[in-house]
Motif scaffolding. Structure first.
Motif, PDB file in Angstrom:
ATOM      1  N   ILE A 286      46.627  43.092  34.479  1.00  0.00           N
ATOM      2  CA  ILE A 286      47.433  43.872  35.237  1.00  0.00           C
ATOM      3  C   ILE A 286      48.718  44.234  34.716  1.00  0.00           C
ATOM      4  O   ILE A 286      49.764  43.377  34.693  1.00  0.00           O
ATOM      5  CB  ILE A 286      47.500  43.625  36.638  1.00  0.00           C
ATOM      6  N   ASP A 287      49.069  45.173  33.711  1.00  0.00           N
ATOM      7  CA  ASP A 287      50.152  45.382  33.394  1.00  0.00           C
ATOM      8  C   ASP A 287      50.940  46.878  33.656  1.00  0.00           C
ATOM      9  O   ASP A 287      51.894  47.263  32.887  1.00  0.00           O
ATOM     10  CB  ASP A 287      50.156  45.164  31.576  1.00  0.00           C
ATOM     11  N   GLU A 288      50.468  47.293  34.803  1.00  0.00           N
ATOM     12  CA  GLU A 288      50.923  48.591  35.370  1.00  0.00           C
ATOM     13  C   GLU A 288      51.284  48.152  36.746  1.00  0.00           C
ATOM     14  O   GLU A 288      50.357  47.803  37.526  1.00  0.00           O
ATOM     15  CB  GLU A 288      49.704  49.788  35.095  1.00  0.00           C
ATOM     16  N   ALA A 289      52.559  48.336  37.208  1.00  0.00           N
ATOM     17  CA  ALA A 289      53.008  47.890  38.548  1.00  0.00           C
ATOM     18  C   ALA A 289      52.624  48.925  39.643  1.00  0.00           C
ATOM     19  O   ALA A 289      52.442  48.677  40.679  1.00  0.00           O
ATOM     20  CB  ALA A 289      54.405  47.892  38.270  1.00  0.00           C
ATOM     21  N   ARG A 290      52.477  50.408  39.250  1.00  0.00           N
ATOM     22  CA  ARG A 290      52.261  51.306  40.087  1.00  0.00           C
ATOM     23  C   ARG A 290      50.863  51.166  40.680  1.00  0.00           C
ATOM     24  O   ARG A 290      49.783  50.895  39.837  1.00  0.00           O
ATOM     25  CB  ARG A 290      52.105  52.579  39.721  1.00  0.00           C
ATOM     26  N   ARG A 291      50.378  51.508  41.852  1.00  0.00           N
ATOM     27  CA  ARG A 291      49.206  51.504  42.399  1.00  0.00           C
ATOM     28  C   ARG A 291      48.454  52.702  42.422  1.00  0.00           C
ATOM     29  O   ARG A 291      49.176  53.912  42.472  1.00  0.00           O
ATOM     30  CB  ARG A 291      49.437  50.834  43.854  1.00  0.00           C
ATOM     31  N   LEU A 292      47.249  52.737  42.155  1.00  0.00           N
ATOM     32  CA  LEU A 292      46.483  53.808  42.419  1.00  0.00           C
ATOM     33  C   LEU A 292      46.077  54.442  43.836  1.00  0.00           C
ATOM     34  O   LEU A 292      45.522  53.394  44.539  1.00  0.00           O
ATOM     35  CB  LEU A 292      44.991  53.433  41.566  1.00  0.00           C
ATOM     36  N   VAL A 293      46.133  55.654  44.069  1.00  0.00           N
ATOM     37  CA  VAL A 293      45.892  56.282  45.261  1.00  0.00           C
ATOM     38  C   VAL A 293      44.437  56.802  45.092  1.00  0.00           C
ATOM     39  O   VAL A 293      44.351  57.624  44.439  1.00  0.00           O
ATOM     40  CB  VAL A 293      46.553  57.261  45.756  1.00  0.00           C
ATOM     41  N   GLY A 294      43.545  56.167  46.060  1.00  0.00           N
ATOM     42  CA  GLY A 294      42.288  56.761  45.891  1.00  0.00           C
ATOM     43  C   GLY A 294      41.166  55.980  47.131  1.00  0.00           C
ATOM     44  O   GLY A 294      41.687  55.202  47.866  1.00  0.00           O
ATOM     45  N   SER A 295      40.091  56.311  46.976  1.00  0.00           N
ATOM     46  CA  SER A 295      38.943  56.033  47.767  1.00  0.00           C
ATOM     47  C   SER A 295      38.667  54.328  47.243  1.00  0.00           C
ATOM     48  O   SER A 295      37.978  54.236  46.201  1.00  0.00           O
ATOM     49  CB  SER A 295      37.856  56.708  47.718  1.00  0.00           C
ATOM     50  N   GLU A 296      38.830  53.361  47.938  1.00  0.00           N
ATOM     51  CA  GLU A 296      38.638  51.964  47.520  1.00  0.00           C
ATOM     52  C   GLU A 296      36.988  51.671  47.144  1.00  0.00           C
ATOM     53  O   GLU A 296      36.643  51.256  46.203  1.00  0.00           O
ATOM     54  CB  GLU A 296      38.855  50.923  48.632  1.00  0.00           C
ATOM     55  N   LYS A 297      36.155  52.600  48.154  1.00  0.00           N
ATOM     56  CA  LYS A 297      34.839  52.083  48.060  1.00  0.00           C
ATOM     57  C   LYS A 297      34.308  52.845  46.730  1.00  0.00           C
ATOM     58  O   LYS A 297      33.433  52.474  45.870  1.00  0.00           O
ATOM     59  CB  LYS A 297      34.040  52.807  49.285  1.00  0.00           C
ATOM     60  N   GLU A 298      34.676  54.040  46.354  1.00  0.00           N
ATOM     61  CA  GLU A 298      34.481  54.861  45.072  1.00  0.00           C
ATOM     62  C   GLU A 298      34.832  54.325  43.785  1.00  0.00           C
ATOM     63  O   GLU A 298      34.054  54.085  42.797  1.00  0.00           O
ATOM     64  CB  GLU A 298      34.749  56.379  45.334  1.00  0.00           C
ATOM     65  N   ILE A 299      36.074  53.910  43.887  1.00  0.00           N
ATOM     66  CA  ILE A 299      36.871  53.255  42.752  1.00  0.00           C
ATOM     67  C   ILE A 299      36.105  52.089  42.524  1.00  0.00           C
ATOM     68  O   ILE A 299      35.788  51.596  41.073  1.00  0.00           O
ATOM     69  CB  ILE A 299      38.407  53.120  42.897  1.00  0.00           C
ATOM     70  N   HIS A 300      35.679  51.263  43.452  1.00  0.00           N
ATOM     71  CA  HIS A 300      35.234  49.998  43.219  1.00  0.00           C
ATOM     72  C   HIS A 300      33.914  50.125  42.629  1.00  0.00           C
ATOM     73  O   HIS A 300      33.300  49.472  41.951  1.00  0.00           O
ATOM     74  CB  HIS A 300      34.996  49.375  44.563  1.00  0.00           C
ATOM     75  N   SER A 301      32.873  51.290  43.231  1.00  0.00           N
ATOM     76  CA  SER A 301      31.666  51.748  42.618  1.00  0.00           C
ATOM     77  C   SER A 301      31.644  52.203  41.239  1.00  0.00           C
ATOM     78  O   SER A 301      31.249  51.517  40.173  1.00  0.00           O
ATOM     79  CB  SER A 301      31.016  52.962  43.539  1.00  0.00           C
ATOM     80  N   ALA A 302      32.731  52.732  40.897  1.00  0.00           N
ATOM     81  CA  ALA A 302      32.940  53.333  39.510  1.00  0.00           C
ATOM     82  C   ALA A 302      33.154  51.830  38.661  1.00  0.00           C
ATOM     83  O   ALA A 302      32.563  51.971  37.548  1.00  0.00           O
ATOM     84  CB  ALA A 302      33.783  54.304  39.472  1.00  0.00           C
ATOM     85  N   LEU A 303      34.171  51.302  38.785  1.00  0.00           N
ATOM     86  CA  LEU A 303      34.737  50.231  38.053  1.00  0.00           C
ATOM     87  C   LEU A 303      33.532  49.171  37.977  1.00  0.00           C
ATOM     88  O   LEU A 303      33.241  48.630  36.658  1.00  0.00           O
ATOM     89  CB  LEU A 303      35.709  49.623  38.587  1.00  0.00           C
ATOM     90  N   SER A 304      32.822  48.875  39.002  1.00  0.00           N
ATOM     91  CA  SER A 304      31.667  47.730  38.867  1.00  0.00           C
ATOM     92  C   SER A 304      30.504  48.465  37.974  1.00  0.00           C
ATOM     93  O   SER A 304      29.990  47.529  37.280  1.00  0.00           O
ATOM     94  CB  SER A 304      31.226  47.240  40.219  1.00  0.00           C
ATOM     95  N   ASN A 305      30.213  49.633  37.964  1.00  0.00           N
ATOM     96  CA  ASN A 305      29.422  50.188  37.107  1.00  0.00           C
ATOM     97  C   ASN A 305      29.533  50.036  35.701  1.00  0.00           C
ATOM     98  O   ASN A 305      28.837  49.665  34.924  1.00  0.00           O
ATOM     99  CB  ASN A 305      29.047  51.766  37.553  1.00  0.00           C
ATOM    100  N   LEU A 306      30.765  50.305  35.135  1.00  0.00           N
ATOM    101  CA  LEU A 306      31.158  50.208  33.956  1.00  0.00           C
ATOM    102  C   LEU A 306      31.262  48.496  33.579  1.00  0.00           C
ATOM    103  O   LEU A 306      30.732  48.290  32.475  1.00  0.00           O
ATOM    104  CB  LEU A 306      32.697  50.582  33.902  1.00  0.00           C
ATOM    105  N   VAL A 307      31.738  47.713  34.415  1.00  0.00           N
ATOM    106  CA  VAL A 307      31.666  46.278  34.098  1.00  0.00           C
ATOM    107  C   VAL A 307      30.089  45.707  33.951  1.00  0.00           C
ATOM    108  O   VAL A 307      29.841  45.109  33.143  1.00  0.00           O
ATOM    109  CB  VAL A 307      32.521  45.319  35.136  1.00  0.00           C
ATOM    110  N   PHE A 308      29.417  46.251  35.016  1.00  0.00           N
ATOM    111  CA  PHE A 308      27.801  45.651  34.725  1.00  0.00           C
ATOM    112  C   PHE A 308      27.291  46.238  33.835  1.00  0.00           C
ATOM    113  O   PHE A 308      26.245  45.617  33.126  1.00  0.00           O
ATOM    114  CB  PHE A 308      27.221  46.129  36.116  1.00  0.00           C
ATOM    115  N   ASN A 309      27.737  47.648  33.265  1.00  0.00           N
ATOM    116  CA  ASN A 309      26.911  47.784  31.833  1.00  0.00           C
ATOM    117  C   ASN A 309      27.261  47.117  30.747  1.00  0.00           C
ATOM    118  O   ASN A 309      26.522  46.948  29.767  1.00  0.00           O
ATOM    119  CB  ASN A 309      27.330  49.344  31.670  1.00  0.00           C
TER     120      ASN A 309
END
Length: 442
Positions: free
Chosen positions: A306-329
């Motif tokens: 984590i080297d960006e201090a600002r937080r992302l505004v979005g849907s936690e469920k959707e961002i979790h799904s997108a990021l987990s898909n990339l990591v699991f791939n």
């Protein structure tokens, strides 16, 4: 022309000299010269008057008869005007053909000047947009198309992607707008009726959603019974036990596929934004890291940065799904004993969630199609790893709902980097207790 100028100059000198000679016997050389110059001036004024009369009243007729420099001037002007008339006629014919071909188009075509005012449109634009020649010519385009989405699209001057809206005169008609810049900052607005395609796409979405929903119940029943039978494996013949385990694996794969199809359908239909909030990405990324470690059975190494201090505004469920898909791939395709890095970092356009690995990499010619549904770089390997082929399609739709986009950098043997880029508008100010940089790894 230079020769004629010299000839005209010598004529003036000769006439002046003649006037002086004629006035010399009467001791009036100056008067003679003045009379000669007056005659020359009168001649020039007469020719100038003839030129003005010709240009003002008879420009399409033969020029007045004249000799010398004036004759050459009349001749050149006539040839120039004739060439201009031919050019203008060709331009009018070309413009007429363009307008006739535009009239024959089924798509709306509207020509705008550099200020955005409407100069011309075809009959399809009158039918689709409700434009009226008697009242709307010269009006600014946003006075007629007042939808906020179109106004933003028009003013943004980023026309790489089309805009889909309902017709301003018929809510049942779906139009796809595309704007092109040309000339002196002028614009061409084209609108295509995609109502039929839109309905077909809606039918496809409904069909996928309904079928996927209907499949959940029988798959749940099958999964329940198979789990029960698996618990009785010691009481069953070996061949039957192996069959039950294979059925369990395929049932799980079908359930994952149905769940991904339902998620895609929801992402396409739901407008989103209801659950947007500043996200705790550090904890989310750490949770995904632990899930990925379990999936890899300890055969890969993970790092969270984590080297960006600002937080992302979005849907936690959707961002979790997108990021987990990339990591699991990355877990499935990078290979054993590889390093996988999850990173929340700054970006030229805002900030990005990055998943990078040092695995086998992807041939660049596959990259443009990676987000297509069920597209597989290696069909045999993808099936063996248990992927549904919908992971990157889900990532793409999640990012679209967050005004973000996916960047992919990869080459064979050089690993792969998937970067979810979020615009500055999606970033919240950092909390005072947020660390400037945080790194965790296994």
């Amino acid at each position: 022309m230079k020769r004629l100028w010299k000839k005209e100059l010598w004529r003036l000198v000769g006439l002046t000299a003649l006037g002086g000679v004629l006035g010399w016997p009467f001791s009036a050389i100056g008067i003679g010269v003045a009379i000669a110059l007056g005659l020359q001036l009168a001649y020039q004024l007469r020719q100038l008057s003839a030129l003005h009369d010709w240009l003002a009243n008879h420009p399409h007729e033969e020029p007045p008869a004249a000799s010398g420099l004036w004759g050459e001037l009349f001749d050149r002007l006539y040839r120039y005007q004739k060439g201009q008339r031919i050019t203008q006629r060709r331009l009018r014919d070309t413009l007429s053909r363009i307008q006739e071909s535009s009239e024959a188009m089924r798509d709306s075509v509207v020509m705008l000047d550099r200020h955005g005012d409407m100069e011309w449109w075809n009959s399809a634009a009158e039918r689709m947009l409700g434009l009226k020649p008697a009242h709307d010519r010269g009006q600014h385009i946003t006075n007629l198309l007042r939808d906020p989405s179109f106004v933003d699209y028009f003013q943004a001057r980023e026309y790489r992607e089309p805009l889909t809206l309902t017709s301003p005169i018929d809510e049942q008609m779906i139009l796809q707008f595309q704007i092109t810049l040309y000339g002196d900052d002028e614009r061409l607005v084209m609108a295509r009726d995609i109502t039929r395609l839109h309905r077909l796409e809606q039918m496809r979405r409904d069909f996928v959603a309904n079928v996927s929903h209907e499949l959940r119940t029988p798959l749940t029943v099958l999964s329940g019974y198979l789990e029960t039978y698996s618990g009785m494996a010691d009481q069953l013949p070996g061949r039957m036990s192996r069959g039950i385990e294979q059925m369990r694996g395929q049932t799980t794969r079908m359930q994952n596929l149905v769940n991904d199809l339902l998620l895609l359908s929801r992402l396409e239909i739901d407008q989103g934004g209801q659950d947007d909030a500043p996200l705790e990405l550090a904890s989310m990324m750490d949770n995904i890291r632990r899930d990925a470690e379990a999936l890899s059975s300890g055969s890969q190494h993970f790092e969270v940065i984590i080297d960006e201090a600002r937080r992302l505004v979005g849907s936690e469920k959707e961002i979790h799904s997108a990021l987990s898909n990339l990591v699991f791939n990355a877990v499935r395709y990078a290979g054993e004993d590889r390093h996988i890095r999850l990173r929340w970092a700054s970006h030229a356009d805002g900030a990005c969630l990055e998943v990078a690995d040092d695995g086998e990499g992807i041939d660049p010619h596959h990259i443009p199609r990676l987000t297509e549904r069920f597209y597989r770089v290696d069909k045999g390997r993808s099936t063996a790893t248990g992927g549904t082929g919908l992971g990157l399609a889900i990532v793409k739709h999640v990012l679209l709902r967050h005004q973000a986009w996916l960047e992919i950098d990869s080459h064979p043997g050089a690993g792969a980097t998937f970067r979810c880029v979020f615009p500055r508008e999606r970033l919240a100010s950092a909390e005072s207790e947020a660390p400037a940089a945080l790194t965790t790894s296994d």
